[in-house]
Design an enzyme around this catalytic site. Structure first.
Site, short mmCIF file in Angstrom:
data_model
loop_
_atom_site.label_atom_id
_atom_site.label_comp_id
_atom_site.label_asym_id
_atom_site.label_seq_id
_atom_site.Cartn_x
_atom_site.Cartn_y
_atom_site.Cartn_z
N PRO A 189 19.17 6.60 -30.74
CA PRO A 189 19.96 6.71 -29.51
C PRO A 189 20.87 7.92 -29.52
O PRO A 189 21.34 8.35 -28.47
CB PRO A 189 20.77 5.40 -29.48
N GLU A 192 20.80 0.24 -39.07
CA GLU A 192 21.68 1.25 -38.47
C GLU A 192 21.06 2.64 -38.49
O GLU A 192 21.72 3.63 -38.20
CB GLU A 192 23.03 1.27 -39.21
N ARG A 219 -1.48 10.37 -22.77
CA ARG A 219 -2.15 10.48 -21.45
C ARG A 219 -2.24 11.92 -20.98
O ARG A 219 -2.96 12.22 -20.03
CB ARG A 219 -1.47 9.57 -20.41
N ASP A 227 2.57 13.72 -10.92
CA ASP A 227 3.52 12.74 -11.45
C ASP A 227 4.96 13.13 -11.16
O ASP A 227 5.28 14.32 -11.07
CB ASP A 227 3.41 12.65 -12.99
C1 LIG Z 1 19.89 -0.81 -33.80
S1 LIG Z 1 19.29 0.82 -33.66
C2 LIG Z 1 20.55 1.72 -34.51
C3 LIG Z 1 21.63 2.13 -33.58
C4 LIG Z 1 22.71 2.95 -34.25
N1 LIG Z 1 23.69 2.09 -34.84
C5 LIG Z 1 23.39 3.80 -33.20
O1 LIG Z 1 24.23 3.31 -32.48
O2 LIG Z 1 22.98 4.97 -33.05
C6 LIG Z 1 17.94 0.85 -34.80
C7 LIG Z 1 16.89 1.86 -34.48
O3 LIG Z 1 16.37 1.64 -33.18
C8 LIG Z 1 15.88 2.86 -32.66
N2 LIG Z 1 16.51 3.08 -31.36
C9 LIG Z 1 17.48 2.30 -30.80
N3 LIG Z 1 17.81 2.75 -29.60
C10 LIG Z 1 17.06 3.83 -29.34
C11 LIG Z 1 16.98 4.74 -28.27
N4 LIG Z 1 17.74 4.63 -27.18
N5 LIG Z 1 16.11 5.76 -28.35
C12 LIG Z 1 15.34 5.90 -29.45
N6 LIG Z 1 15.38 5.07 -30.50
C13 LIG Z 1 16.23 4.04 -30.47
C14 LIG Z 1 16.20 3.95 -33.67
O4 LIG Z 1 15.05 4.17 -34.46
C15 LIG Z 1 17.31 3.31 -34.49
O5 LIG Z 1 17.36 3.84 -35.78
#
Ligand SMILES: C[S@@+](CC[C@H](N)C(=O)[O-])C[C@H]1O[C@@H](n2cnc3c(N)ncnc32)[C@H](O)[C@@H]1O
Length: 260
Positions: free
Chosen positions: A87, A114, A156, A171
């Protein structure tokens, strides 16, 4: 294209066997290998996580299994690009999907807990490009769903995957003249359904009028749902009719661009 996915939940990727991408894989247009990160652990419990330095809640993915896995799958010298969903990464966009679709090989590292110890990205970056990519401003439980989304958006676009390659050009977000416009509404048979007729113009066979109607609808929908995208429109590409439609939708355009 070759795609390698590293995860502690390989079963998450079963959907890649079905529909468009399943067919692309069977036809040899796309090769996807899913690897279980736990193969690169050495303890009885196949541990991939540990407590965070500095304290705080949750667990962090240990660097050792990731380092060994990436050394095996993409040894130094192999041409690859590593994508880490997080994220806190930069946003995934259609433009990025187009860029990735031109790569011969992509690696995806699915984080859990995390996230992955930050030294993994730093170390791998010394030998290949590493992109930290976010799917949006929300938090998933793991990277698997984010990788599925990216692989589908990229897959795709590969030559031969879609029956009609032109559909990609129309698209929403497709790079080109319409890049900042959402696609308008679409219809199919029957011509009237539950007293709702398809717009007459689409049955007219008049290609110019249909193209104009589609553009008007794209402008209206973008103004309604994603007004911030209109800021990116090149004012020089807007004709008088575009400007009328945007004014009616509440977005007057002056010579330079959006007036408000
Ligand atoms: C619970 S999340 C970790 C969030 C982290 N504590 C933070 O706030 O950045 C666990 C995993 O989900 C994935 N993930 C969660 N949200 C995402 C998003 N919006 N985009 C991409 N990957 C995501 C990532 O691989 C991340 O390491």
């Amino acid at each position: 294209m070759n795609i390698d996915i590293l995860t502690i939940f390989p079963e998450y990727f079963a959907p890649l066997d079905v529909s468009l991408l399943g067919k692309a894989r069977r036809n040899g247009l796309l090769a996807v290998q899913v690897h279980d990160l736990r193969e690169w652990t050495h303890d009885r419990h196949r541990t991939v996580d540990d407590t965070p330095y500095g304290g705080g809640p949750g667990m962090v993915m240990k660097p050792e299994p990731w380092g060994e896995a990436l050394d095996t799958i993409a040894p130094p010298g192999s041409a690859s690009r590593l994508i880490i969903p997080t994220p806190s990464g930069r946003p995934f966009t259609q433009a990025l999907a187009v860029e990735y679709a031109a790569e011969p090989r992509l690696l995806f590292a699915c984080g859990r807990y995390e996230g992955i110890d930050s030294r993994v990205a730093d170390e791998v970056r010394t030998r290949m490009p590493v992109d930290e990519i976010s799917l949006g401003d929300f938090v998933l439980a793991g990277g698997e769903v984010a990788v599925l989304v990216m692989v589908e958006a990229i897959g795709r676009l590969l030559p031969g995957v879609l029956g009609n390659a032109d559909s990609v050009a129309d698209d929403s977000f497709a790079p080109g003249a319409m890049e900042s416009l959402l696609e308008g509404p679409v219809y199919t048979k029957p011509p009237v359904w539950r007293d709702r007729p398809v717009p007459d113009v689409l049955l007219s066979g008049h290609h110019g009028a249909i193209a104009r109607w589609r553009r008007d609808e794209a402008l209206r929908r973008t103004a309604r749902n994603r007004p911030e995208l209109l800021e990116r429109l090149d004012a020089g590409s807007l004709d008088g009719h575009d400007r009328d439609v945007l004014r009616e939708a509440g977005f007057p355009v002056d010579g330079e661009g959006m007036a408000n």
